[in-house]
Design a protein around this motif. Structure first.
Motif, PDB file in Angstrom:
ATOM      1  N   UNK A 252     -28.353 -23.808 -45.699  1.00 57.44           N
ATOM      2  CA  UNK A 252     -28.075 -24.635 -46.873  1.00 57.44           C
ATOM      3  C   UNK A 252     -27.615 -25.998 -46.388  1.00 57.44           C
ATOM      4  N   UNK A 253     -28.327 -27.041 -46.784  1.00 58.56           N
ATOM      5  CA  UNK A 253     -27.950 -28.393 -46.379  1.00 58.56           C
ATOM      6  C   UNK A 253     -26.705 -28.810 -47.137  1.00 58.56           C
TER       7      UNK A 253
ATOM      8  N   UNK B  80     -25.149 -31.743 -41.961  1.00 55.27           N
ATOM      9  CA  UNK B  80     -24.657 -30.388 -41.723  1.00 55.27           C
ATOM     10  C   UNK B  80     -25.479 -29.370 -42.484  1.00 55.27           C
ATOM     11  N   UNK B  81     -25.647 -28.204 -41.826  1.00 57.19           N
ATOM     12  CA  UNK B  81     -26.335 -27.073 -42.446  1.00 57.19           C
ATOM     13  C   UNK B  81     -25.454 -25.851 -42.245  1.00 57.19           C
ATOM     14  N   UNK B  82     -25.170 -25.111 -43.333  1.00 50.14           N
ATOM     15  CA  UNK B  82     -24.363 -23.888 -43.224  1.00 50.14           C
ATOM     16  C   UNK B  82     -25.220 -22.686 -43.608  1.00 50.14           C
ATOM     17  N   UNK B  83     -24.687 -21.484 -43.308  1.00 50.04           N
ATOM     18  CA  UNK B  83     -25.404 -20.260 -43.655  1.00 50.04           C
ATOM     19  C   UNK B  83     -26.784 -20.218 -43.003  1.00 50.04           C
ATOM     20  N   UNK B  84     -26.865 -20.697 -41.750  1.00 50.69           N
ATOM     21  CA  UNK B  84     -28.153 -20.813 -41.054  1.00 50.69           C
ATOM     22  C   UNK B  84     -28.319 -19.609 -40.119  1.00 50.69           C
TER      23      UNK B  84
ATOM     24  N   UNK C 274     -32.442 -30.866 -46.626  1.00 49.92           N
ATOM     25  CA  UNK C 274     -33.267 -29.702 -46.969  1.00 49.92           C
ATOM     26  C   UNK C 274     -32.669 -28.413 -46.402  1.00 49.92           C
ATOM     27  N   UNK C 275     -31.786 -28.524 -45.400  1.00 53.16           N
ATOM     28  CA  UNK C 275     -31.218 -27.328 -44.776  1.00 53.16           C
ATOM     29  C   UNK C 275     -32.074 -26.779 -43.648  1.00 53.16           C
TER      30      UNK C 275
END
Lengths: 94, 552
Positions: free
Chosen positions: B14-15, B202-206, B224-225
């Motif tokens: 998630x971006x 930043x991207x989380x939950x990757x 876009x994530x």
């Protein structure tokens, strides 16, 4: 054994920076000093964990005790430190 | 040897911090696993190893403390003192002499002190987590593993971690960290908030990012994530060039927020105190959309007095002589406890007595705060509004507005964080002057997913159509009554979501100051009819991922 009883003046009690200042000062004394709340067990004043675990709040009376050479001077110095509002003082080395 | 390179592949998360970056991965070392206990032949040598590990931990923390500033410096310095604690050393010595190996003796001794602190609760309970961090460091040292914590590879890098806690990011150097990517975490996690505050992509939950080895070059798209791994030099250079171009394009955008066809959207900033705006570029910013007042109340034995509050509010109001400042009254509760409130512990603090609900028992705290805001507003040029958090019914809203007016505050509104409030938006606006939607809480309550839960990050995603539908309901009510409806949660900081929110009818977007240029630029790219079309597509999607795909 010489003792001093003093109310902790720091607004947040003996936590965080006031605790760090107190523990450092205790470690700098030539004689080991112990600290207790009321009739509770006395713990080494030079131990951060022990001092934190006492959970001393603002205005709580604590008793300092020490034996041996220089005990009175060490107790006077530490009691004077606790009687100051350490939270209100700026860090000297900031 | 391109043939031997791992093929480029794309991971998706998630971006949460817009922007592009490319660079080598450096992972934050995980806490070491404790190996099986082993018999100790030479106890004195074992003890010397344990003591050396504690000394190395102390030296490391001391060095980090000296490199840090302000509060971080104090925290790290206190941690160094704990690592050097004689009581700890005695406890470890006792256990080693009784036959335990150094790693287990350290673990058990730290655990005992941890329990002791945790049992005291409050501030000391929180320090228990610090003790775990020190224990991990000492155990890593004794096992010869890398110190857990921020890597320092000596060149700019993409920081990869399982998840980031506030303590992990103390001393994070934004000069060398290019982007943040975490395996877990959601849109409201610390990582997301930090990334926005620092302006980092930043991207989380990757999922899968932790399997990417250190040094692998990745391209991160914080909008876009997408995270592409194993990218070549050419692609990395291309991403960097695009990132630089994007930054200069954003920096060139000035003035107030508006769509391509000139429909105005107030861009506002979220602050915790006047200090948050030091050095911020406030060009075109219409004011403060969310002034969190909790900072005045934290770490206090008693509620702050009237005069103290007047001074603090006046300082913030002075920063916006021509703008609006929206003050949110105290938002505390069992999840953000304040000792002087004397609130009992609750089994479900998020569903308990928090926000405006505190005034059921303690109307005095709200009254003092409203009086202080009104007094500070009298002397200020800024247009001061107040709003209450955690309002559920029109009756609660009316009671709050009445109190605010009694102190002479002209503009009083409510936050929409509870689905019930969104469903009754029209009724709320019959009594309140405006609505401000707190999307972090509204998504937690709408999707029944704990804000702290990394495992449910997809549900907490602000692109969830159910959340957008509630925002639309509020915006419709606002349009019919001619009253302002804003968004002040993390959703407002997502540039890709901004045209969707405006298309739904939102008139104000409030975010961290650093996020303003990206949101302004995105809004300027669409006219109002396009925004409305994007909003229709997002509302029509089946879930957050589909909504994003339909718009981007």
């Amino acid at each position: 054994m010489p003792t001093r009883t003093v109310a902790v003046a720091a607004r947040t009690g003996l936590h965080a920076r006031p605790a760090a200042l107190f523990v450092k000062a205790a470690a700098d004394q030539e004689t080991p000093v112990r600290i207790r709340v009321g009739d509770g067990p006395a713990v080494p004043a030079a131990s951060m964990l022990s001092v934190l675990s006492l959970g001393v709040g603002h205005g709580t009376e604590v008793t300092l005790e020490a034996d041996g050479p220089g005990a009175d001077a060490a107790l006077d110095a530490l009691a004077a430190l606790l009687a100051r509002d350490l939270d209100a003082e700026e860090p000297a080395d900031a | 040897m391109p043939d031997l390179d791992a093929p480029a592949r794309a991971l998706r998360g998630i971006g949460v911090g817009p922007g592009l970056a490319a660079g080598p991965v450096a992972r934050m070392a995980a806490p070491p696993d404790l190996p099986a206990p082993r018999p100790v032949a030479d106890t004195e040598r074992e003890l010397a190893d344990a003591v050396r590990a504690l000394e190395a931990t102390e030296a490391d923390l001391r060095a980090r403390s000296e490199a840090a500033e302000g509060e971080a410096r104090d925290i790290l310095s206190a941690q160094a003192m704990i690592a050097a604690d004689p009581t700890l050393r005695e406890g470890v010595a006792e256990r080693v002499r009784a036959g335990e190996d150094a790693a287990h003796a350290l673990r058990a001794t730290f655990d005992r002190h941890r329990e002791l602190l945790a049992s005291l609760g409050g501030y000391l309970g929180e320090r228990a987590a610090d003790l775990d961090d020190i224990a991990h460091r000492a155990i890593a040292a004794v096992l010869g593993r890398p110190m857990p914590g921020l890597p320092s590879p000596g060149h700019p890098f993409v920081l990869v971690a399982d998840d980031l806690a506030p303590a992990d990011t103390v001393g994070l150097d934004t000069g060398t960290v290019l982007a943040l990517v975490t395996e877990r975490g959601g849109p409201t996690s610390h990582t997301a908030i930090l990334a926005r505050a620092l302006g980092l992509p930043a991207v989380v939950g990757c999922a899968g990012i932790l399997d990417v080895t250190d040094g692998t070059v990745v391209a991160v798209d914080g909008t876009s994530g997408q995270v592409r791994t194993g990218v070549g030099d050419d692609e990395a250079a291309d991403v960097r060039a695009r990132a630089a171009e994007e930054r200069s394009r954003l920096a060139a955008g000035r003035g107030p927020g508006r769509t391509a066809d000139g429909h105005p959207v107030d861009l506002m900033v979220n602050i915790g105190s006047a200090a948050d705006l030091r050095g911020a570029d406030l060009d075109g910013v219409a004011g403060v959309g969310l002034f969190r007042t909790e900072f005045l109340f934290l770490d206090r034995k008693d509620a702050p007095g009237l005069e103290e509050q007047v001074t603090a509010y006046a300082e913030a109001f002075a920063l916006f002589p021509e703008g609006t400042v929206v003050v949110r009254t105290l938002d505390a509760g069992a999840d953000k406890p304040l000792p002087f409130l004397g609130l009992p512990e609750e089994p479900n603090p998020a569903l308990g007595v928090r926000g405006l609900r505190i005034s059921r028992d303690r109307p005095d705290i709200l009254d003092t705060q409203l009086e202080a805001v009104a007094r500070a507003a009298e002397k200020a040029a800024a247009d001061v509004w107040v709003m209450a958090p955690m309002v559920a019914t029109p009756v609660e809203a009316a009671a709050f507005v009445d109190r605010a007016r009694a102190f002479g505050l002209r503009t009083a509104g409510v936050m929409v964080e509870v689905p019930a409030a969104a469903l009754r938006a029209e009724r709320l606006l019959q009594v309140a002057d405006f609505l401000s939607i707190g999307t972090n809480d509204l998504s937690q309550y709408t999707l029944a997913a704990d804000r702290q839960s990394g495992a449910l990050a997809d549900l907490l995603d602000p692109w969830q159509p159910a959340l957008l539908q509630l925002i639309a309901a509020c915006a419709d009510a606002g349009r019919r009554s001619g009253r302002s409806v804003g968004v002040c949660g993390e959703a407002a900081a997502d540039p890709a979501l901004a045209p969707v929110l405006v298309g739904l009818g939102v008139t104000k977007l409030s975010m961290s100051a650093r996020c303003v240029p990206a949101v302004r630029a995105r809004l300027a790219a669409y006219d109002r009819a396009e925004c409305e079309e994007l909003a229709r597509r997002a509302l029509d999607a089946a879930d957050a991922a589909e909504a994003r795909a339909a718009v981007l």
